[in-house]
Design a protein around this motif. Structure first.
Motif, PDB file in Angstrom:
ATOM      1  N   GLY A 171      -2.623  35.630  47.768  1.00  0.00           N
ATOM      2  CA  GLY A 171      -1.310  35.735  47.144  1.00  0.00           C
ATOM      3  C   GLY A 171      -0.889  34.441  46.472  1.00  0.00           C
ATOM      4  O   GLY A 171      -1.715  33.656  46.005  1.00  0.00           O
ATOM      5  N   SER A 172       0.422  34.224  46.433  1.00  0.00           N
ATOM      6  CA  SER A 172       0.974  33.033  45.771  1.00  0.00           C
ATOM      7  C   SER A 172       0.917  31.835  46.719  1.00  0.00           C
ATOM      8  O   SER A 172       1.931  31.406  47.263  1.00  0.00           O
ATOM      9  CB  SER A 172       2.418  33.301  45.339  1.00  0.00           C
ATOM     10  OG  SER A 172       2.471  34.435  44.513  1.00  0.00           O
ATOM     11  N   ASN A 173      -0.285  31.317  46.892  1.00  0.00           N
ATOM     12  CA  ASN A 173      -0.501  30.220  47.839  1.00  0.00           C
ATOM     13  C   ASN A 173      -0.875  28.951  47.074  1.00  0.00           C
ATOM     14  O   ASN A 173      -2.014  28.814  46.622  1.00  0.00           O
ATOM     15  CB  ASN A 173      -1.610  30.601  48.818  1.00  0.00           C
ATOM     16  CG  ASN A 173      -1.775  29.596  49.936  1.00  0.00           C
ATOM     17  OD1 ASN A 173      -1.666  28.389  49.721  1.00  0.00           O
ATOM     18  ND2 ASN A 173      -2.060  30.078  51.126  1.00  0.00           N
ATOM     19  N   PRO A 174       0.054  28.014  46.886  1.00  0.00           N
ATOM     20  CA  PRO A 174      -0.210  26.800  46.101  1.00  0.00           C
ATOM     21  C   PRO A 174      -1.408  26.001  46.611  1.00  0.00           C
ATOM     22  O   PRO A 174      -2.152  25.413  45.818  1.00  0.00           O
ATOM     23  CB  PRO A 174       1.088  25.998  46.249  1.00  0.00           C
ATOM     24  CG  PRO A 174       2.135  27.018  46.558  1.00  0.00           C
ATOM     25  CD  PRO A 174       1.440  28.058  47.388  1.00  0.00           C
ATOM     26  N   GLY A 397      -5.189  40.958  44.053  1.00  0.00           N
ATOM     27  CA  GLY A 397      -3.795  40.801  44.456  1.00  0.00           C
ATOM     28  C   GLY A 397      -3.041  39.787  43.642  1.00  0.00           C
ATOM     29  O   GLY A 397      -3.392  39.477  42.493  1.00  0.00           O
ATOM     30  N   GLU A 398      -2.007  39.241  44.245  1.00  0.00           N
ATOM     31  CA  GLU A 398      -1.061  38.383  43.522  1.00  0.00           C
ATOM     32  C   GLU A 398      -1.591  36.979  43.243  1.00  0.00           C
ATOM     33  O   GLU A 398      -0.921  36.195  42.579  1.00  0.00           O
ATOM     34  CB  GLU A 398       0.252  38.302  44.317  1.00  0.00           C
ATOM     35  CG  GLU A 398       1.451  37.970  43.461  1.00  0.00           C
ATOM     36  CD  GLU A 398       2.735  37.823  44.270  1.00  0.00           C
ATOM     37  OE1 GLU A 398       3.585  37.011  43.873  1.00  0.00           O
ATOM     38  OE2 GLU A 398       2.873  38.517  45.291  1.00  0.00           O
ATOM     39  N   PHE A 409       4.568  48.836  42.104  1.00  0.00           N
ATOM     40  CA  PHE A 409       3.604  48.513  41.057  1.00  0.00           C
ATOM     41  C   PHE A 409       2.768  47.299  41.456  1.00  0.00           C
ATOM     42  O   PHE A 409       1.574  47.229  41.162  1.00  0.00           O
ATOM     43  CB  PHE A 409       4.311  48.254  39.730  1.00  0.00           C
ATOM     44  CG  PHE A 409       4.977  49.468  39.147  1.00  0.00           C
ATOM     45  CD1 PHE A 409       4.231  50.555  38.717  1.00  0.00           C
ATOM     46  CD2 PHE A 409       6.354  49.526  39.019  1.00  0.00           C
ATOM     47  CE1 PHE A 409       4.839  51.683  38.167  1.00  0.00           C
ATOM     48  CE2 PHE A 409       6.985  50.639  38.473  1.00  0.00           C
ATOM     49  CZ  PHE A 409       6.224  51.730  38.051  1.00  0.00           C
ATOM     50  N   ASN A 410       3.384  46.344  42.125  1.00  0.00           N
ATOM     51  CA  ASN A 410       2.628  45.178  42.602  1.00  0.00           C
ATOM     52  C   ASN A 410       1.596  45.589  43.644  1.00  0.00           C
ATOM     53  O   ASN A 410       0.477  45.078  43.661  1.00  0.00           O
ATOM     54  CB  ASN A 410       3.587  44.124  43.172  1.00  0.00           C
ATOM     55  CG  ASN A 410       4.222  43.278  42.089  1.00  0.00           C
ATOM     56  OD1 ASN A 410       3.535  42.657  41.287  1.00  0.00           O
ATOM     57  ND2 ASN A 410       5.541  43.267  42.035  1.00  0.00           N
ATOM     58  N   PHE A 411       1.959  46.527  44.523  1.00  0.00           N
ATOM     59  CA  PHE A 411       0.991  47.020  45.497  1.00  0.00           C
ATOM     60  C   PHE A 411      -0.167  47.739  44.797  1.00  0.00           C
ATOM     61  O   PHE A 411      -1.320  47.589  45.186  1.00  0.00           O
ATOM     62  CB  PHE A 411       1.654  47.965  46.501  1.00  0.00           C
ATOM     63  CG  PHE A 411       2.213  47.263  47.707  1.00  0.00           C
ATOM     64  CD1 PHE A 411       1.437  46.375  48.431  1.00  0.00           C
ATOM     65  CD2 PHE A 411       3.513  47.481  48.128  1.00  0.00           C
ATOM     66  CE1 PHE A 411       1.929  45.716  49.546  1.00  0.00           C
ATOM     67  CE2 PHE A 411       4.034  46.827  49.236  1.00  0.00           C
ATOM     68  CZ  PHE A 411       3.237  45.942  49.944  1.00  0.00           C
TER      69      PHE A 411
END
Length: 431
Positions: A171-174, A397-398, A409-411
């Protein structure tokens, strides 16, 4: 040594693991999850009900709901679409229902149903889940001096693991993005995508909870013209790109609802450029415009002259909203239609169809934090979801630069990417 290591125990990670293990039960697969449980976003999505997908089954229509990824997802959705997701869960005894707005939820109205299904499948297929194992680094290492074959080495706070294939679903993991940057990948800077608008305005103060269908668009305002037009040019946007229709919910802090969230998604980069300080125009009666509504109001004035304006239900608007807009037009509780002036009539028409609000900041939509940004889409092969720069490295994924206008929609992006990556990985292990 694993055949496949999956970083991230979210929706994409679990879904991919299931499809890999089903396609080839001989493969040794493990999920590395930093938390105690995993599937955290699944648990909170849809207010705890889990917006599994959306009842849009035509790939060409489905892609229109992705501000980032519309072009790239067309092929993948032709391979694996919403109907395939529905079939996956129904084959496992999980019935889904379609709500009036097209969102799909389990009939139990509980995200735990989806979590239990995914966990049960992982257990049945013998996929190992390495929990409480934050990743501290990963790299490709060569097994011999000639560098003929390579494997992935993954370092975690609990130890190191090796695998022939690596699927990253974090996902959104910097932190993970930073590791990928060192491997040559381009990371599009992340900005929030789904968020609500913070607005302090007397017209909506005290009427939180009111919901109605409206047209909303972002407009330029005095004092901010240069910044506004510079941002339009930077992102190659037209004013028509910053307009939407849908249910609008008035909240204690401003405005939310599907219409606002859709606008936040399409305008994510643009609004970030404006530091989330901008003006919106709301048409509370989308079937009218200012000129036509004046004619309608004039007719009402002639027909209902003896009635007070405040108590006359002229349009399909919530009473509290109608009352607020009437008062904002300088019309009192005692004023009758026969008594209101031409100026008041014009002001009311403007409030109904050209109602402007100054937005000053944003708030996260419930717990559903979604970002625009991630791995540059040009660096991914969307036939397999494999990195174009690093063979045997896959994404789903994200983590990639794809986001959508609502959670369902993201899923679907996660389910589709996970399925295609799984097929690509299985094929890679056999070649």
């Amino acid at each position: 040594m694993y055949d496949v290591l999956i970083l991230g125990g979210g929706a994409a990670g679990f879904y991919a693991a299931i499809h890999i293990a089903e396609a080839d039960p001989q493969l040794k697969v493990a999920i590395i999850e930093r938390g105690k449980e995993g599937l955290g976003k699944v648990k909170v999505s849809g207010g705890g009900r889990c917006n599994v997908t959306h009842a849009e089954f035509d790939p060409r229509e489905l892609v229109k709901n992705y501000p980032r990824g519309e072009k790239e997802l067309l092929g993948p959705f032709h391979t694996y679409c919403s109907g395939d997701t529905v079939a996956f869960f129904e084959e496992r005894g999980i019935a889904l229902k379609i709500e009036p707005d097209g969102r799909m939820f389990p009939t139990t109205n509980s995200s735990q149903t989806i979590i239990d299904c995914l966990v049960s499948e992982i257990d049945r297929l013998g996929v190992k889940v390495l929990r409480n194992s934050s990743v501290t680094g990963f790299a490709k290492v060569f097994e011999d001096e000639n560098q003929d074959s390579s494997i992935w080495s993954v370092e975690t706070i609990r130890g190191a693991y090796n695998a022939k294939n690596l699927l990253v679903c974090t996902g959104s993991n910097p932190k993970i993005w930073e590791m990928l940057k060192k491997m040559g990948h381009t990371i599009v800077p992340p900005v929030p995508s789904l968020f609500t608008f913070n607005i302090k305005d007397d017209r909506i103060s005290g009427i939180s909870g009111v919901s109605t269908y409206a047209r909303i668009n972002i407009v330029s305002s005095k004092g901010h013209l240069d910044k506004f037009h510079a941002a339009l040019k930077k992102y190659s946007l037209q004013l028509s790109d910053l307009e939407t229709e849908g249910p609008l919910l008035i909240t204690h802090w401003g405005m939310s609802g599907p219409g606002i969230l859709r606008l936040s998604a399409w305008g994510a980069l643009f609004l970030n450029e404006l530091d989330y300080k901008f003006t919106i125009r709301v048409n509370w009666l989308p079937s009218y415009y200012e000129g036509s509504i004046i004619n309608k109001l004039q007719q009402i004035k002639e027909l209902e002259g003896k009635k007070t304006v405040l108590r006359t239900k002229c349009f399909d608007l919530p009473k509290r909203l109608w009352s607020s807009l009437v008062k904002a037009s300088g019309i009192t509780e005692a004023d009758k239609w026969a008594d209101i002036t031409k100026v008041q009539l014009q002001d009311l028409a403007k409030e109904l169809t050209e109602c402007q609000f100054r937005v000053d900041g944003k708030s996260t939509f419930k717990e559903e934090f979604v970002t625009a940004g991630g791995i540059d889409l040009k660096e991914i092969n969307f036939k397999t979801y494999e990195s174009k720069l690093n063979p045997s490295l896959y994404f789903a994924g994200e983590i990639i630069n794809v986001d959508a206008i609502t959670g369902g929609f993201n899923f679907q992006n996660a389910w589709t990417g996970a399925y295609i990556a799984a097929q690509g990985i299985v094929k890679n292990t056999k070649s």
